[in-house]
Design an enzyme around this catalytic site. Sequence first.
Site, PDB file in Angstrom:
ATOM      1  N   ARG A  52      -9.688   7.493   4.203  1.00 42.73           N
ATOM      2  CA  ARG A  52      -8.957   6.250   3.725  1.00 42.73           C
ATOM      3  C   ARG A  52      -8.695   6.553   2.102  1.00 42.73           C
ATOM      4  O   ARG A  52      -7.793   6.212   1.810  1.00 42.73           O
ATOM      5  CB  ARG A  52      -9.685   5.224   3.841  1.00 42.73           C
ATOM      6  CG  ARG A  52      -9.559   4.757   5.205  1.00 42.73           C
ATOM      7  CD  ARG A  52     -11.019   3.670   5.566  1.00 42.73           C
ATOM      8  NE  ARG A  52     -11.234   2.393   4.786  1.00 42.73           N
ATOM      9  CZ  ARG A  52     -12.235   1.769   4.566  1.00 42.73           C
ATOM     10  NH1 ARG A  52     -13.214   2.101   5.320  1.00 42.73           N
ATOM     11  NH2 ARG A  52     -12.294   0.527   4.050  1.00 42.73           N
ATOM     12  N   ARG A  54     -18.185  -1.790  10.214  1.00 41.85           N
ATOM     13  CA  ARG A  54     -16.980  -1.775  10.296  1.00 41.85           C
ATOM     14  C   ARG A  54     -16.760  -0.053  10.807  1.00 41.85           C
ATOM     15  O   ARG A  54     -17.148   0.892  10.188  1.00 41.85           O
ATOM     16  CB  ARG A  54     -16.096  -1.789   9.247  1.00 41.85           C
ATOM     17  CG  ARG A  54     -15.095  -3.126   9.230  1.00 41.85           C
ATOM     18  CD  ARG A  54     -14.725  -3.384   8.139  1.00 41.85           C
ATOM     19  NE  ARG A  54     -13.582  -2.585   7.669  1.00 41.85           N
ATOM     20  CZ  ARG A  54     -12.745  -2.802   6.496  1.00 41.85           C
ATOM     21  NH1 ARG A  54     -12.936  -3.883   5.839  1.00 41.85           N
ATOM     22  NH2 ARG A  54     -11.944  -1.724   6.182  1.00 41.85           N
ATOM     23  N   ARG A 101       0.756  -1.378  -0.170  1.00 40.88           N
ATOM     24  CA  ARG A 101      -0.133   0.102   0.132  1.00 40.88           C
ATOM     25  C   ARG A 101       0.740   1.407  -0.092  1.00 40.88           C
ATOM     26  O   ARG A 101       0.288   2.509  -0.106  1.00 40.88           O
ATOM     27  CB  ARG A 101      -0.946   0.190   1.256  1.00 40.88           C
ATOM     28  CG  ARG A 101      -2.258  -0.048   0.869  1.00 40.88           C
ATOM     29  CD  ARG A 101      -2.836  -0.293   2.341  1.00 40.88           C
ATOM     30  NE  ARG A 101      -4.392   0.117   2.543  1.00 40.88           N
ATOM     31  CZ  ARG A 101      -5.359  -0.839   2.433  1.00 40.88           C
ATOM     32  NH1 ARG A 101      -5.264  -2.054   2.497  1.00 40.88           N
ATOM     33  NH2 ARG A 101      -6.568  -0.144   2.718  1.00 40.88           N
TER      34      ARG A 101
HETATM   35  P1  ADP Z   1      -9.776  -1.188   2.566  1.00 40.59           P
HETATM   36  O1  ADP Z   1      -8.878  -1.741   1.499  1.00 40.59           O
HETATM   37  O2  ADP Z   1     -11.133  -1.361   2.275  1.00 40.59           O
HETATM   38  O3  ADP Z   1      -9.404  -0.147   3.195  1.00 40.59           O
HETATM   39  P2  ADP Z   1      -8.473  -3.047   4.440  1.00 40.59           P
HETATM   40  O4  ADP Z   1      -9.341  -4.094   5.354  1.00 40.59           O
HETATM   41  O5  ADP Z   1      -7.704  -3.623   3.435  1.00 40.59           O
HETATM   42  O6  ADP Z   1      -9.560  -2.279   3.625  1.00 40.59           O
HETATM   43  O7  ADP Z   1      -7.908  -1.862   5.329  1.00 40.59           O
HETATM   44  C1  ADP Z   1      -8.421  -1.298   6.510  1.00 40.59           C
HETATM   45  C2  ADP Z   1      -7.338  -0.541   7.369  1.00 40.59           C
HETATM   46  O8  ADP Z   1      -6.298  -1.302   7.694  1.00 40.59           O
HETATM   47  C3  ADP Z   1      -6.514   0.337   6.199  1.00 40.59           C
HETATM   48  O9  ADP Z   1      -7.584   1.678   6.263  1.00 40.59           O
HETATM   49  C4  ADP Z   1      -5.210   0.772   7.112  1.00 40.59           C
HETATM   50  O10 ADP Z   1      -5.678   1.404   8.113  1.00 40.59           O
HETATM   51  C5  ADP Z   1      -5.091  -0.677   7.647  1.00 40.59           C
HETATM   52  N1  ADP Z   1      -4.170  -1.299   6.611  1.00 40.59           N
HETATM   53  C6  ADP Z   1      -4.457  -2.460   5.930  1.00 40.59           C
HETATM   54  N2  ADP Z   1      -3.481  -2.972   5.045  1.00 40.59           N
HETATM   55  C7  ADP Z   1      -2.571  -2.017   5.410  1.00 40.59           C
HETATM   56  C8  ADP Z   1      -1.078  -2.009   4.574  1.00 40.59           C
HETATM   57  N3  ADP Z   1      -0.721  -2.845   3.843  1.00 40.59           N
HETATM   58  N4  ADP Z   1      -0.209  -1.010   5.368  1.00 40.59           N
HETATM   59  C9  ADP Z   1      -0.799  -0.218   6.331  1.00 40.59           C
HETATM   60  N5  ADP Z   1      -1.928  -0.210   6.596  1.00 40.59           N
HETATM   61  C10 ADP Z   1      -2.800  -1.068   6.040  1.00 40.59           C
END
Ligand code: ADP
Length: 222
Positions: A178, A167, A96
């Site tokens: 986000r 959520r 990410r």
């Molecule tokens: P979405 O893709 O719908 O935002 P996720 O369940 O993948 O939902 O992620 C939820 C939250 O978890 C993100 O908004 C972030 O805060 C955190 N997160 C998830 N994956 C990562 C990552 N690879 N690096 C940093 N934070 C992450």
Amino acid sequence: MPDAPIPVRALILFGPPGSGKGTQARLIQQRLEIPHISTGDMLRERMLADDALGLSIKRLVDAGALVSDELANQMVEERIQRPDCAAGFILDGYPRTLGQAGAICRKLTLRGIGWVVVHLKVDYNEIISRLAGRRHCTQCGAVYNLTSSPPKTPDRCDVCGFRLAVRDDDAEMVVRKRLEAYDEQTRPLVEFFSAGGCRLLEMNGAGDSPAVIARRICEIVA
Ligand code: ADP
């Protein structure tokens, strides 16, 4: 003699929050029988622990911010070394940031694991409405959408009957944060992947049903 092509074992699902990465990963996991690795799910599980790390993760996630690269990289590094990943795996929500992308690409290259990135593109207005209607089961993890895939009984999980929940980070203000984090930290990865000569496939993440999109991705990966 030319080098044999590196077999594709890692599927990276890439795209903004609400683009359907999790839904696609679950469908593809069933079809290809490879594990679905979601850093979001791992972080939500980790933050259930009422300790300092759990609380600091919760604060960041609830504010729509990203956790550190160090933590995300470490979680994925440990997970992909498990034996169930030997035949392949799906990364959902990782990498990410540019730091995460550099780290995972180096690791995969070192281990001779080929990868393909599928970029799910969805309009932000559609994302905001999708996430407003998202419900999930806190017991078994099933995910619903009040408009496109509602549960048979309102507020109850079709699979286990448990009560459905929203959520915390799907509140509209947090969704906007986000999306900002995505624009600033994640979207630049498109260029990174294109410049790095990776297989990057652009795919419309709206319009067709999730099953149709999943079939298309599986065909490409195969
Ligand atoms: P979405 O893709 O719908 O935002 P996720 O369940 O993948 O939902 O992620 C939820 C939250 O978890 C993100 O908004 C972030 O805060 C955190 N997160 C998830 N994956 C990562 C990552 N690879 N690096 C940093 N934070 C992450």
